[in-house]
Design an enzyme around this catalytic site. Structure first.
Site, PDB file in Angstrom:
ATOM      1  N   GLY A  57       3.903  -8.621 -16.840  1.00  0.00           N
ATOM      2  CA  GLY A  57       3.615  -7.915 -18.090  1.00  0.00           C
ATOM      3  C   GLY A  57       3.124  -6.511 -17.741  1.00  0.00           C
ATOM      4  O   GLY A  57       2.616  -6.284 -16.643  1.00  0.00           O
ATOM      5  N   ASP A 115       0.611  -5.059 -18.680  1.00  0.00           N
ATOM      6  CA  ASP A 115      -0.842  -4.919 -18.823  1.00  0.00           C
ATOM      7  C   ASP A 115      -1.519  -4.507 -17.516  1.00  0.00           C
ATOM      8  O   ASP A 115      -2.641  -4.031 -17.521  1.00  0.00           O
ATOM      9  CB  ASP A 115      -1.470  -6.223 -19.331  1.00  0.00           C
ATOM     10  CG  ASP A 115      -1.065  -7.421 -18.499  1.00  0.00           C
ATOM     11  OD1 ASP A 115       0.120  -7.500 -18.128  1.00  0.00           O
ATOM     12  OD2 ASP A 115      -1.923  -8.273 -18.221  1.00  0.00           O
ATOM     13  N   ASP A 151     -46.285 -19.145 -11.460  1.00  0.00           N
ATOM     14  CA  ASP A 151     -45.242 -20.103 -11.044  1.00  0.00           C
ATOM     15  C   ASP A 151     -45.912 -21.333 -10.415  1.00  0.00           C
ATOM     16  O   ASP A 151     -45.825 -21.551  -9.212  1.00  0.00           O
ATOM     17  CB  ASP A 151     -44.318 -19.370 -10.050  1.00  0.00           C
ATOM     18  CG  ASP A 151     -43.172 -20.233  -9.558  1.00  0.00           C
ATOM     19  OD1 ASP A 151     -42.881 -21.257 -10.188  1.00  0.00           O
ATOM     20  OD2 ASP A 151     -42.578 -19.864  -8.517  1.00  0.00           O
TER      21      ASP A 151
HETATM   22  C1  SPV Z   1     -37.783 -19.554  -7.594  1.00  0.00           C
HETATM   23  O1  SPV Z   1     -36.993 -18.655  -7.808  1.00  0.00           O
HETATM   24  O2  SPV Z   1     -38.560 -19.945  -8.456  1.00  0.00           O
HETATM   25  C2  SPV Z   1     -37.838 -20.184  -6.285  1.00  0.00           C
HETATM   26  C3  SPV Z   1     -37.402 -19.454  -5.116  1.00  0.00           C
HETATM   27  O3  SPV Z   1     -38.274 -21.302  -6.206  1.00  0.00           O
HETATM   28  S1  SPV Z   1     -38.758 -18.700  -4.442  1.00  0.00           S
HETATM   29  O4  SPV Z   1     -39.367 -17.869  -5.435  1.00  0.00           O
HETATM   30  O5  SPV Z   1     -38.326 -17.950  -3.281  1.00  0.00           O
HETATM   31  O6  SPV Z   1     -39.681 -19.773  -4.049  1.00  0.00           O
HETATM   32 MG    MG Z   2     -39.305 -21.923  -7.909  1.00  0.00          MG
END
Ligand code: SPV
Ligand code: MG
Length: 673
Positions: free
Chosen positions: A331, A333, A445
């Site tokens: 085609g 494209d 975290d």
């Molecule tokens: C995350 O991204 O939450 C991980 C990877 O677990 S690290 O932050 O490197 O532990």
């Molecule tokens: Mg993690």
């Protein structure tokens, strides 16, 4: 439109070759006679009615035509005085069947190639085939040209003339005028008017008929009057029939748009279809819904396709060098856009051996777009999405994932494509990071964001994407809870959960031993993995064991012992993590692990050891590379900068240049997503 084929001639000049059947039944290849070739082309062009004038051996001819199972209805008209008249009288005999219709008229001894016939049929004006490259023939037809129009056709004209062949397309009104004069000729008292060429009746009134030339140049379009003519046609036809056409497809469904281009391509020669490998497709667009073998099968079952082969990359070069097809069909494209370098390479490769690129207008039909959207939607459904991570690892060896923590970052992971040197690059999967999911909520975290909230993030992302999802499951929690998480994720269509061998209050690994973190015992963590595997209901869901020994400085031996213990417990993959800039310990782990285990996928998160390329990781045995936090880390400073600029200037104008336009932001998300 009707086809008119003139087959009343005696064919005396063919000698024994036409002594037992009409001349048109002369064999011109191992599969065809002149007539069978004409009829097949007529049927392929969709012409359903053929008027055929006959003469000698008319019963042989009628039976012969009927022996082909073609979707054609025939009107045979015998010229009772075929041996005393010319074909002008045969047309006269058939006149009632020839009124009020467009006509494609051909002599029964004419051999022509498909592209010539197609061009004749496609002509909007009445036309006759001529050749600007052939010399004027001594005895055969020539057309006299005046101001682009044909004013006379005959064997006797040499001035302002061009070699011509008796293959015409005549629009209804033009044909009516010519036919009326043919009738007048044949009903006149002048005997000679039934013995001349029908073209004489045209010449008288040519100023009223808009007959144009259709130049076939040196393509095949030739009458076979003598065994010498036949000897000339044979090799030319052989060359035409040996032509090959190459097309490449990545589609997993065949729709009418594909069929239409396949039909056109098959007319040019023997069609070879290249089917793009799964790996090549993944690198270029979305995941194939149907695997290579099945896509290959789609084409193998098409009568128009001669052969199907694999095309292993977007580049056509390897296949073109091996096959040397006469034509490549595509085609138009790809004239612009990211496929342009691929097209350029095709043009260059064809030029090395004299091949030709033929491009047809690309049809961006709404209904095909809808089909594509539907296919895309199917890819997002849990049962389809879930297994695709495992498949992609198997197909590609190494895949990449980028973090997503919202619908918006999901869209970036889904849609970002970079085109480079004729190749295209995109992420294969998405990583739902605990760090980024927590950070986007302003939380640490530490498994503080609960599973309900994490699942909500997954759902937001799933709603707007199709790519496989790898879920960061932190420690996996209590084994009694983990088994439920596995089932929930499976049900949602997540492809893999990664759990790390830590226990108690988990902190982010990149802190290492700067904070207190406890590694789980091998036994307890292995038990959690087996429990998860037992709870799993579908086949392709993966549980990956993440080993924290290097993060917590427990040494290589501990890391390897754990890796083997976890795979023995059923882990589908292992992730080895490190917070060192230098990749040495990661490389050492991979080397030693691969000595004993060549198949279990190895997952890496190169946040710290970010100088290593994907290719290098692949060569050392890695299978999944996760870019775990880059979108969050890119977004935060950009947002902070905008906030500071506004605060400094007490207005927003100064940060305007760094921002996406309002138009772009309000149209970023299509409403019918
Ligand atoms: C995350 O991204 O939450 C991980 C990877 O677990 S690290 O932050 O490197 O532990
Ligand atoms: Mg993690």
């Amino acid at each position: 439109m009707k086809a008119l084929i003139l087959n009343s001639g005696l064919g005396r000049r063919m000698g024994v070759l036409a002594s037992e059947h009409p001349k048109c039944m002369t064999e011109i290849s191992s599969q065809d006679t002149i007539l069978s070739r004409q009829l097949k082309m007529i049927a392929a062009a969709g012409i359903k009615e053929v008027v055929m004038t006959t003469g000698y051996y008319d019963d042989v001819l009628v039976n012969y035509c009927k022996s082909f199972d073609l979707p054609i209805s025939y009107t045979f008209v015998k010229n009772p005085i075929y041996d005393k008249t010319n074909y002008i009288y045969s047309i006269y005999c058939a006149r009632e069947s020839l009124k009020d219709t467009d006509i494609v008229l051909m002599h029964g001894d004419l051999v022509f190639e498909n592209s010539v016939f197609d061009a004749v049929l496609a002509s909007p004006v009445s036309c006759m085939t001529v050749s600007s490259t052939l010399e004027l023939p001594e005895k055969d037809f020539k057309a006299v040209i005046k101001e682009d129009r044909i004013t006379a056709v005959g064997v006797e004209f040499f001035n302002n003339a061009i070699a011509a062949q008796p293959l015409y397309k005549l629009n209804t009104d033009d044909w009516r005028l010519w036919l009326d004069n043919i009738i007048a000729y044949c009903e006149s008292n002048d005997e000679s008017k039934r013995k001349c060429y029908a073209e004489k009746a045209f010449n008288d009134i040519s100023e009223k008929i808009n007959l144009r030339t259709l130049d076939f140049e040196d393509k095949l379009c030739a009458e076979v009057d003598t065994p010498e003519d036949l000897a000339m046609v044979f090799p030319k036809l052989k060359e035409v029939e040996n032509r090959t056409v190459y097309m490449c497809f990545s589609t997993d469904i065949l729709h009418s748009g594909h069929m239409s281009i396949i039909k056109k391509a098959a007319k040019l020669g023997k069609l070879i279809v290249g089917v793009l490998s799964d790996e090549a497709i993944i690198s270029y667009k979305r995941f194939p819904l149907v695997p290579y073998e099945e896509r290959k099968g789609l084409f193998e079952n098409l009568a128009l396709v001669n052969k199907v082969i694999e095309q292993k990359s977007l580049s056509y070069k390897t296949n073109l060098k091996t096959l040397k097809p006469t034509y490549v069909v595509h085609g138009d494209d790809w004239v612009t856009g990211f496929q342009r370098p691929i097209r350029n390479e095709v043009v260059e490769t064809l030029a090395t051996y004299g091949g030709q690129l033929i491009e047809y207008p690309y049809s961006a039909d709404e209904k095909y777009k809808k089909l594509d959207a539907r296919t895309k939607y199917e890819l997002s459904l849990p049962d389809v999405r879930r297994g695709r991570l495992k498949q992609a690892i198997e197909m590609k060896g190494l895949i990449t994932a980028i973090e997503a923590h919202s619908g918006l970052t999901g869209l970036i992971a889904e849609n970002t494509v970079v085109h480079q040197d004729g190749k295209s690059h995109q992420f294969d999967a998405m990583w739902i990071s605990s760090l980024c999911d927590s950070t986007s909520k302003g939380k640490p975290d530490i498994e503080l964001v609960d599973m309900t909230s994490r699942l909500r993030t997954i759902d937001d992302i799933m709603e707007v994407t199709t790519k496989p999802i790898i879920f960061d499951g932190d420690t996996g929690g209590l084994t009694e809870h983990f088994v439920y998480t596995v089932k929930t994720l499976e049900r949602m269509g997540v492809s893999m959960i990664i759990i790390e061998d830590k226990t108690g209050l988990k902190k982010n690994s990149l802190f290492g031993n700067e904070v207190s973190q406890t590694q789980d015992t091998i036994e307890q963590f292995a038990e959690k993995i087996s429990a998860g595997k037992k709870a799993q209901k579908t086949k392709k869901f993966m549980i990956c064991a993440r080993i924290e020994s290097l993060i917590l400085e427990k040494g290589m031996e501990d890391a390897l012992n754990r890796a083997f213990a976890y795979t023995a417990a059923g882990a589908d993959a292992v992730m080895i993590h490190s917070r060192k800039k230098d990749p040495v310990e990661i490389f050492e782990f991979m080397e030693k692990f691969r000595l004993q285990d060549t198949t279990t996928p190895i997952v890496l998160v190169p946040t710290s050891f970010n100088s290593v390329t994907e290719e290098e990781f692949k060569s050392k045995g890695a299978n999944v590379i996760i870019y775990a936090n880059q979108l969050t880390r890119a977004g935060f400073p950009a947002m902070q900068n905008a906030a500071k600029t506004i605060l400094k200037n007490h207005r927003a104008q100064e940060c305007g240049d760094t921002l996406m336009s309002i138009k772009d932001i309000i149209t970023l998300i299509p409403e019918d997503l």
